[in-house]
Design a protein around this motif. Structure first.
Motif, short mmCIF file in Angstrom:
data_model
loop_
_atom_site.label_atom_id
_atom_site.label_comp_id
_atom_site.label_asym_id
_atom_site.label_seq_id
_atom_site.Cartn_x
_atom_site.Cartn_y
_atom_site.Cartn_z
N LYS A 19 1.71 11.48 -8.92
CA LYS A 19 2.96 11.07 -9.57
C LYS A 19 3.79 10.21 -8.62
O LYS A 19 4.35 9.18 -9.02
N ASN A 20 3.86 10.61 -7.35
CA ASN A 20 4.61 9.84 -6.35
C ASN A 20 4.02 8.45 -6.16
O ASN A 20 4.74 7.45 -6.09
N VAL A 21 2.71 8.37 -6.07
CA VAL A 21 2.03 7.08 -5.91
C VAL A 21 2.24 6.22 -7.15
O VAL A 21 2.50 5.02 -7.05
N SER A 22 2.15 6.83 -8.32
CA SER A 22 2.33 6.10 -9.57
C SER A 22 3.73 5.48 -9.66
O SER A 22 3.89 4.35 -10.14
N ALA A 23 4.74 6.20 -9.19
CA ALA A 23 6.11 5.67 -9.21
C ALA A 23 6.23 4.41 -8.35
O ALA A 23 6.90 3.45 -8.73
N VAL A 24 5.57 4.40 -7.21
CA VAL A 24 5.60 3.21 -6.34
C VAL A 24 4.84 2.07 -7.01
O VAL A 24 5.30 0.93 -7.01
N PHE A 47 0.89 -1.17 0.00
CA PHE A 47 0.00 0.00 0.00
C PHE A 47 0.92 1.21 0.00
O PHE A 47 1.92 1.22 0.71
N THR A 48 0.58 2.20 -0.80
CA THR A 48 1.40 3.41 -0.80
C THR A 48 0.51 4.62 -0.60
O THR A 48 -0.66 4.62 -1.00
N LEU A 49 1.07 5.63 0.04
CA LEU A 49 0.31 6.81 0.41
C LEU A 49 1.17 8.04 0.20
O LEU A 49 2.33 8.07 0.59
N SER A 50 0.58 9.05 -0.42
CA SER A 50 1.23 10.35 -0.53
C SER A 50 0.31 11.38 0.11
O SER A 50 -0.88 11.45 -0.21
N VAL A 51 0.86 12.13 1.05
CA VAL A 51 0.06 13.09 1.81
C VAL A 51 0.23 14.49 1.20
O VAL A 51 1.34 14.97 1.02
N LYS A 52 -0.91 15.09 0.88
CA LYS A 52 -0.93 16.43 0.27
C LYS A 52 -1.15 17.48 1.35
O LYS A 52 -1.87 17.24 2.32
N ASP A 53 -0.53 18.64 1.14
CA ASP A 53 -0.77 19.77 2.04
C ASP A 53 -2.11 20.40 1.72
O ASP A 53 -2.46 20.57 0.55
N PRO A 54 -2.86 20.80 2.73
CA PRO A 54 -4.09 21.54 2.47
C PRO A 54 -3.75 22.98 2.07
O PRO A 54 -2.64 23.46 2.33
N TYR A 55 -4.69 23.64 1.45
CA TYR A 55 -4.46 25.03 1.05
C TYR A 55 -4.30 25.89 2.30
O TYR A 55 -5.09 25.79 3.24
N PRO A 56 -3.28 26.74 2.33
CA PRO A 56 -3.03 27.57 3.52
C PRO A 56 -3.95 28.79 3.56
O PRO A 56 -3.53 29.91 3.33
N TYR A 57 -5.20 28.56 3.89
CA TYR A 57 -6.18 29.65 3.90
C TYR A 57 -5.80 30.77 4.86
O TYR A 57 -6.08 31.93 4.61
N SER A 58 -5.14 30.44 5.94
CA SER A 58 -4.77 31.47 6.91
C SER A 58 -3.77 32.47 6.34
O SER A 58 -3.63 33.57 6.84
N ASP A 60 4.47 1.57 -10.16
CA ASP A 60 5.31 1.08 -11.25
C ASP A 60 6.42 0.17 -10.73
O ASP A 60 6.72 -0.87 -11.32
N ALA A 61 7.04 0.55 -9.60
CA ALA A 61 8.10 -0.27 -9.01
C ALA A 61 7.55 -1.63 -8.58
O ALA A 61 8.20 -2.66 -8.76
N CYS A 62 6.33 -1.62 -8.05
CA CYS A 62 5.69 -2.88 -7.64
C CYS A 62 5.36 -3.74 -8.86
O CYS A 62 5.64 -4.94 -8.87
N ALA A 63 4.79 -3.12 -9.87
CA ALA A 63 4.41 -3.85 -11.08
C ALA A 63 5.63 -4.50 -11.73
O ALA A 63 5.56 -5.63 -12.24
N ALA A 64 6.75 -3.81 -11.71
CA ALA A 64 7.98 -4.35 -12.32
C ALA A 64 8.45 -5.62 -11.62
O ALA A 64 9.13 -6.45 -12.22
N GLN A 65 8.07 -5.79 -10.36
CA GLN A 65 8.46 -6.98 -9.59
C GLN A 65 7.31 -7.97 -9.40
O GLN A 65 7.44 -8.94 -8.67
N GLY A 66 6.16 -7.67 -10.02
CA GLY A 66 5.02 -8.57 -9.90
C GLY A 66 4.36 -8.52 -8.53
O GLY A 66 3.79 -9.51 -8.07
N VAL A 67 4.43 -7.37 -7.88
CA VAL A 67 3.87 -7.21 -6.54
C VAL A 67 2.60 -6.37 -6.63
O VAL A 67 2.59 -5.32 -7.28
N ALA A 68 1.53 -6.83 -5.99
CA ALA A 68 0.27 -6.08 -5.98
C ALA A 68 0.46 -4.79 -5.18
O ALA A 68 1.10 -4.78 -4.14
N CYS A 69 -0.15 -3.71 -5.68
CA CYS A 69 -0.01 -2.42 -5.02
C CYS A 69 -1.30 -1.62 -5.10
O CYS A 69 -1.94 -1.56 -6.16
N THR A 70 -1.67 -1.02 -4.00
CA THR A 70 -2.80 -0.11 -3.92
C THR A 70 -2.28 1.23 -3.48
O THR A 70 -1.52 1.31 -2.51
N GLY A 71 -2.67 2.29 -4.17
CA GLY A 71 -2.15 3.61 -3.83
C GLY A 71 -3.25 4.62 -3.59
O GLY A 71 -4.31 4.55 -4.22
#
Length: 144
Positions: A68-73, A34-45, A75-86
């Motif tokens: 893009k970050n999740v997609s790279a992970v 499982f892969t996760l990329s955390v986005k910053d919220p908009y700095p309304y303040s 792709d790395a999993c797919a290249a090794q035949g490993v299941a991945c959820t992002g």
């Protein structure tokens, strides 16, 4: 041993080492990544009359980078035949997003990179990895 491995990603070079470790472990154990990329919220303040970036533009840019970050992970999993959820999530607290995601998806190992900061720099900047180590209820493997 491990069946559900989480590897958070920010797209950095050191994170790529954590991804490689997670993929290797997943392949050895027949686990899913499982892969996760955390986005910053908009700095309304910080909004003023002269805001350089509109909220939607900011959020779209954050999503593009995170995806893009999740997609790279994936792709790395797919290249090794490993299941991945992002996924990408928005949060003001990266470590909390990682710990919450691990709980929600019942992962049994978190593989994270450490940027190796020491001394005053580590104290001032803090460490998302250290906070995950402190608050996680599942094992955390730190890659340097």
């Amino acid at each position: 041993m491990y069946k559900r491995i989480l590897v958070p990603t920010d797209g950095s070079e050191i994170t790529q080492r954590a991804v490689a470790t997670a993929v290797t472990l997943a392949k050895q154990f027949g686990a899913e990544v499982f892969t996760l990329s955390v986005k910053d919220p908009y700095p309304y303040s910080a909004m003023s009359e002269m805001q350089p970036t509109l909220p939607q533009e900011f959020l779209d840019a954050q999503e593009r980078v995170a995806a893009k970050n999740v997609s790279a992970v994936k792709d790395a999993c797919a290249a090794q035949g490993v299941a991945c959820t992002g996924h990408t999530v928005e949060s003001v607290s990266v470590w909390e997003a990682i710990v919450d995601y691990a709980k929600q998806h019942q992962v049994d190992l978190i593989v994270m990179a450490s940027h190796g900061r020491r001394g005053v720099q580590a104290l001032l900047l803090g460490s998302e990895t250290n906070r995950v180590l402190t608050h996680s209820t599942v094992p955390v493997l730190v890659v340097r």
